[in-house]
Structure formats: C-alpha cells, structure tokens
Enzyme design. Structure first.
Site, mmCIF file in Angstrom:
data_model
loop_
_atom_site.group_PDB
_atom_site.id
_atom_site.type_symbol
_atom_site.label_atom_id
_atom_site.label_comp_id
_atom_site.label_asym_id
_atom_site.label_seq_id
_atom_site.Cartn_x
_atom_site.Cartn_y
_atom_site.Cartn_z
ATOM 1 N N LYS A 60 0.817 -1.219 0.000
ATOM 2 C CA LYS A 60 0.000 0.000 0.000
ATOM 3 C C LYS A 60 0.847 1.263 0.000
ATOM 4 O O LYS A 60 0.406 2.319 -0.435
ATOM 5 C CB LYS A 60 -0.911 0.016 1.232
ATOM 6 N N CYS B 191 -14.424 2.137 -4.440
ATOM 7 C CA CYS B 191 -13.619 1.492 -3.409
ATOM 8 C C CYS B 191 -14.503 0.529 -2.639
ATOM 9 O O CYS B 191 -15.581 0.903 -2.181
ATOM 10 C CB CYS B 191 -13.012 2.505 -2.457
ATOM 11 N N LYS C 17 -10.163 2.820 -12.453
ATOM 12 C CA LYS C 17 -10.773 1.662 -11.795
ATOM 13 C C LYS C 17 -12.208 2.028 -11.476
ATOM 14 O O LYS C 17 -12.464 2.835 -10.585
ATOM 15 C CB LYS C 17 -10.002 1.327 -10.517
#
Ligand SMILES: Cc1cc2nc3c(=O)[nH]c(=O)nc-3n(C[C@H](O)[C@H](O)[C@H](O)COP(=O)(O)O)c2cc1C
Length: 367
Positions: free
Chosen positions: A74, A187, A220
């Site tokens: 991350k 998300c 995304k």
C-alpha cells in the site's frame, strides 16, 4: 508442496491476518535494501525473459502480463524486492492525498483457508501521497510501477478541497514517480457511494488532472454493463486515459463457500475468492473489451487468478494483463513465475507467438 506452503504459510497463518501482512511487508522492505537478497529473490522466483510474454499497457513495455495488484504494497515499502518476484509490473497503493489509518474496526482482514479467500475491510489505510511519492522517488525500477490513487477515507475535518480537487492534487504529487496511474472511481472498503462513479464528476476529475507530463492513466470503475459506453464516451476525449482496471465485487450472501456461513457472516468486508472473483472478472473483462477500442484502451483484470490457465482465460476474454493479490498470500512468492510459465506453455500450445495475439480471442468482439 513448496517450502512456502509447508513451512512459511502455517507460521504466518498463526498470526492475525493484518499482523502477518505487516510482517511480510517489513521483510520485503528489509530484504529489498540488501543487494544479495534481491539477487537471490530474482534467481529463486524471477520470471525468465520470454518474448512470448512481452506486452505493453498504455505504451509502457512490460516483461510479462502478470502484475501485483493494489492492496499488497500500500505504501511502496517493498517494491525493490517485490519487483524481483517474477511480476511484469507492480501497482502500489491505494494512496490518498492525506495519510489515513483506514477503517477503525478491528479485525479488518480475515482468511477463509478452505476457499483460498480473504475478506477485507481496510478502508485504504496509507501513508499519504507526499510520503509515498518520496519513497517511490528512491525506488529502483526493475519493472514498471503504477500507483493507485484514491480519495482519503476519513478526510481531515479542516480539509478545504473537495473530492475531485483532492484526488487531482494527489495525482499531481504522484504522477512524477509513477509509470502509470490507476485512479479509483470506486472502493470496496470505504463507506458511502463513490462520487467519481458519476459521469459529470469523472469528466471534472479528468479535466482537473490533465497535464502535459501525465503518465498513462487507468480508471478503476465498476458500473453496470449498460453504463460502460457512457464511461468510454467520457474518457475518449482524454488521450491520457489508456485503460481500465476491471474487477468486480461478489455480492453477499455468498453462495457455495466451503467456509461455514456462520463464520463468513460475522466477517465484515468484501470477499476476494477465486470461486466468486474469477467468473465475475471474466464476464467484466469481456463486457469492457467489447465496448472499448483495444487500440486505445488496455484492460487490467483482477479477481480470483491463481494459475496460468486463469490468466489465459482472462486474456482470451479481453484482458491485456492481469493482477493477483489473494493468491500471493496463499501460494507464496513463486506465484508469478508459476503463472507465467503455465501461461507461456498455453500460448505456445495454441500457436500464439505473443500474448497480445490472444487478447480478446474469446470475447466475440465484432469489428
Ligand atoms: C488485502 C487486500 C487489500 C486490497 N486493497 C486494495 C486497495 O487498497 N486498492 C485497490 O484498488 N484494491 C485493493 N484490493 C483489491 C485487489 O487489488 C484486487 O482487485 C482484488 O483483491 C481481486 O484480486 P485477487 O482475487 O487476486 O485478490 C485489495 C485486496 C486485498 C485482498
């Protein structure tokens, strides 16, 4: 059985999942600083150069189409080592403008070993764009490194910027150190409806990030199939948008898991399971491939990939390349090399000289 599945995994699985992951990242970071450890990792786990596997995303050359997906590293702490584990590229993050500790609940990651699956509810904890950009500036580039950018979860109360300005500001900080950017317009783990999933907001965001030196941008985004055309109509106007990250989230309740229902029902978060992820991802790859120009857009597909034949199926359904996260936890550091070996053999058996020739062959795209 490998040393990983016989020895390392049983020890790691004695720890709580988040603690085990932190330890793995610390090990990657430490080993990545030692040249001999990097060389040993490359010789044990690296993917041999193979012209059949060479491909590209948005004009960036990749040695092979198997990437590490967002969520494993991350904060770009382990890239110097992870880049030696046979991957064709790494996607680090998700990274937000401001640091975030993620969701407050604990635990926020669960293993379902009987299904080789994970349930995660992290809510994008990360060190923030400035820290990650500084770290990436000093990272070696054994393979291309993309950065996934997302809005800050639990934004500081005094933050003056709205979501679009905030993401654009993070993009500006991270673009100089990223080989590509993957911008999250969704998300799985942050609460609330994603504001960037709306087309007018997507357009505003793309206007806000447009800059001469922008690396290729992938979006995304998870939309119903009949909204894909609308997304592509928006992105067509922005030459720097070079692809989409295709993934899907299995809806609850989950059918067919070997893990007893009473167990997974108590685990808050979203499921990453091969049984659920792979078929959903294959359908999404095909849906997107059929609706966007493969000459402009690459598709990076993730969801349930464990083997070369999984990756090959995704590519045949339209994916330019694939990513893995969950299988790395279950199958260990030789995963990418294994997938690549199997993939190369499958391509050879079907007479493909290069992986690009197999993209979309099963997607039924007309013209
Ligand atoms: C532990 C974990 C953390 C993740 N964190 C992120 C993230 O921060 N950003 C993101 O875009 N996707 C994240 N994902 C989603 C993965 O990138 C991937 O799309 C998904 O897990 C499906 O692939 P898999 O079946 O190979 O795990 C995460 C997944 C897992 C398992």
């Amino acid at each position: 059985m490998s040393v990983y599945t016989r020895i390392v995994r049983p020890l790691a699985f004695r720890l709580e999942p988040e603690a085990a992951h932190r330890l793995a990242m610390r090990a990657c970071a430490s080993a990545g600083r030692i040249p001999v450890a990097r060389s040993v990792a490359a010789s044990l786990f690296g993917t041999a150069a193979d012209s059949r596997l060479r491909t590209s995303v948005g004009g960036i050359a990749l040695p092979n189409p198997v990437g590490l997906g967002a969520g494993y590293d991350k904060n770009a702490e382990g890239t110097d080592l992870l880049a030696r584990l046979g991957f064709g590229f790494l996607e680090i993050g998700s990274v937000s403008k401001w640091p975030s500790t993620g969701n407050a609940v604990r635990p926020r990651a669960y293993r379902l070993p009987a299904d080789e699956a994970l349930i995660v509810n992290y809510g994008v904890p990360n060190d923030g764009a400035a820290v990650v950009a500084a770290r990436l500036a000093g990272a070696s580039r054994a393979v291309p490194i993309g950065v996934n950018v997302v809005e800050t979860n639990g934004r500081p109360a005094d933050a003056a910027l709205d979501t679009i300005d905030e993401v654009a500001s993070a993009v500006a900080e991270l673009a100089p150190v990223a080989d590509f950017l993957a911008i999250s317009a969704e998300c799985a783990n942050a609460p609330g409806i994603h504001p960037l999933a709306r087309l007018d907001n997507l357009r505003r965001l793309l206007d806000a990030i447009a800059a001469p030196a922008l690396p290729p941008v992938l979006i995304k985004i998870r939309v119903p199939v009949d909204e894909i055309d609308g997304v592509v109509r928006v992105t067509d106007a922005y030459p720097f948008v070079r692809g989409f990250r295709v993934n899907t989230i299995a809806p609850r309740p989950y059918a067919g898991l070997a893990t007893p229902r009473a167990q997974w029902e108590a685990m808050a978060g979203s499921l990453s399971s091969p049984q659920h992820g792979l078929p959903l991802m294959l359908r999404a790859a095909e849906d997107w491939y059929r609706r966007c120009d493969p000459a402009k857009y690459a598709l990076i597909a993730s969801g349930g990939i464990r083997t070369g034949s999984d990756a090959y199926a995704a590519i045949r359904r339209g994916a330019t390349c694939v990513q893995v996260v969950t299988a790395l936890v279950y199958r260990g550091p030789a995963l990418a090399r294994q997938i690549n070996r199997e993939l190369a053999a499958l391509l050879a058996a079907d007479g493909f000289a290069n992986v690009r020739d197999a993209v979309g062959i099963d997607a039924g795209r007309s013209g």
